[in-house]
Design a protein around this motif. Structure first.
Motif, PDB file in Angstrom:
ATOM      1  N   GLN A 161      24.437 -15.542  17.434  1.00  0.00           N
ATOM      2  CA  GLN A 161      23.277 -14.642  17.489  1.00  0.00           C
ATOM      3  C   GLN A 161      23.417 -13.507  16.479  1.00  0.00           C
ATOM      4  O   GLN A 161      22.433 -13.080  15.876  1.00  0.00           O
ATOM      5  N   PHE A 162      24.641 -13.044  16.282  1.00  0.00           N
ATOM      6  CA  PHE A 162      24.885 -12.004  15.268  1.00  0.00           C
ATOM      7  C   PHE A 162      24.498 -12.547  13.883  1.00  0.00           C
ATOM      8  O   PHE A 162      23.850 -11.854  13.087  1.00  0.00           O
ATOM      9  N   ASN A 165      20.704 -12.670  13.636  1.00  0.00           N
ATOM     10  CA  ASN A 165      20.141 -11.324  13.523  1.00  0.00           C
ATOM     11  C   ASN A 165      20.455 -10.689  12.170  1.00  0.00           C
ATOM     12  O   ASN A 165      19.635  -9.946  11.619  1.00  0.00           O
ATOM     13  N   SER A 168      17.922 -11.621   9.712  1.00  0.00           N
ATOM     14  CA  SER A 168      16.696 -10.823   9.809  1.00  0.00           C
ATOM     15  C   SER A 168      16.863  -9.489   9.083  1.00  0.00           C
ATOM     16  O   SER A 168      16.002  -9.070   8.322  1.00  0.00           O
ATOM     17  N   ASP A 169      17.992  -8.823   9.332  1.00  0.00           N
ATOM     18  CA  ASP A 169      18.197  -7.499   8.740  1.00  0.00           C
ATOM     19  C   ASP A 169      18.374  -7.563   7.227  1.00  0.00           C
ATOM     20  O   ASP A 169      18.055  -6.600   6.526  1.00  0.00           O
TER      21      ASP A 169
END
Ligand code: NDP
Ligand code: 8X3
Length: 252
Positions: A161-162, A165, A168-169
């Motif tokens: 999940q990191f 994410n 995305s960032d």
């Protein structure tokens, strides 16, 4: 500019195989791990092929990670790739009988170590921009539950999940992120998991024809050599002889 790669956990298994694979292409290597003598031996082996920097580093130690990364020579102000590979499983006992110390070590290494190295190296990856990449070592254990996988699998679910994410960032920076999710691969992984019991570790791989560290290194080499507009989000890979179990039913 020559390409550069920072590999955590380069003293064994996947990390050592990656060091050898990327050295073949002349990438500058920053190799880290806790065992200094292993790093020295690898540096001696590969320094004829490429530029090798070693960092004796425990990724659980935030201050040490900060000092090591902040002390990197100027030539690494732009970094092509980070591979968050250092990690471990401890035990296969059920949650109700597991050691809290073991759980804490897995969280500190597999979760906090990944977070520290990523955050601290991000500015250098962003400075590189297009073509840079972060590769995280997740696991099938982050996707599929199994008895005794408890905290190990949960740390790898965090890593997955990191990774997503981060994607995305990092939009607009050019930095790619990939989560590699291997199943059974023979390395020192099981020796560590079974606290040095080599015969227990060997039994894990008996008759399976498991993947090898070189298989994983070749996959990561492929991921990081895609054209800069391509992001491989996730790669789940298993030996042919490993597949899925059904639901476990407990009958009274
Ligand atoms: P190995 O045990 O062979 O290698 C693990 C590496 O991690 C070693 O270089 C070790 O170096 C390093 N390491 C462990 N703890 C720390 C720490 N606190 N600080 C710095 N380095 C550390 O295992 P693998 O090569 O198989 O595993 C690599 C990664 O792949 C791990 O994240 C593992 O969870 C994952 N993985 C492994 C699979 C497998 O079946 N083998 C399958 C799926 C994922 P040192 O002891 O010198 O510090
Ligand atoms: C290592 C793979 O299946 O032993 O992450 O959990 S497994």
């Amino acid at each position: 500019m020559s390409k550069s790669i920072f590999i955590t956990g380069a003293t064994a298994g996947f990390g050592a195989a990656m060091a050898r694979r990327f050295a073949q292409d002349g990438w500058s290597l920053i190799l880290s791990g806790r065992r200094a003598e292993r790093l020295d031996a690898l540096a001696e082996e590969l320094s004829g092929q490429t530029d090798v920097t070693t960092l004796v580093l425990d990724v659980q130690d935030r201050a040490a990670v900060e000092a090591a990364i902040n002390g990197l020579p100027e030539k690494f102000n732009k970094l092509t790739a980070l591979v968050n590979n250092a990690g471990l499983a401890l035990g296969t006992t059920t949650a109700q009988t597991s050691s809290l110390d073991d759980w804490e070590t897995m969280i500190d290494t597999n979760v906090k170590g990944v977070v520290y190295c990523t955050r601290l190296l991000l500015p250098r990856l962003i400075a590189h921009g297009a073509g840079a990449g972060i590769v995280n070592l997740g696991s099938v254990a982050g996707n599929w539950p199994y008895q005794g996988g408890n905290v190990y699998g949960a740390t790898k679910a965090f890593v997955k999940q990191f990774s997503l994410n981060l994607r995305s960032d990092l939009q607009g920076t050019g930095v790619r992120v990939t989560n590699i999710e291997p199943g059974m691969a023979e390395s020192e992984f099981s020796v560590v998991r079974f606290a040095g019991d080599k015969s227990k570790a060997d039994a894990v791989y008996q008759g399976v024809d498991p993947m090898t560290p070189e298989d994983i290194a070749n996959t990561i080499h492929w991921v990081l050599n895609q054209p800069p507009h391509m992001n491989i989000n996730r790669v789940e890979l298993m030996p042919v002889n490993q597949a899925f179990a059904g639901f476990a039913i407990h009958r009274k």
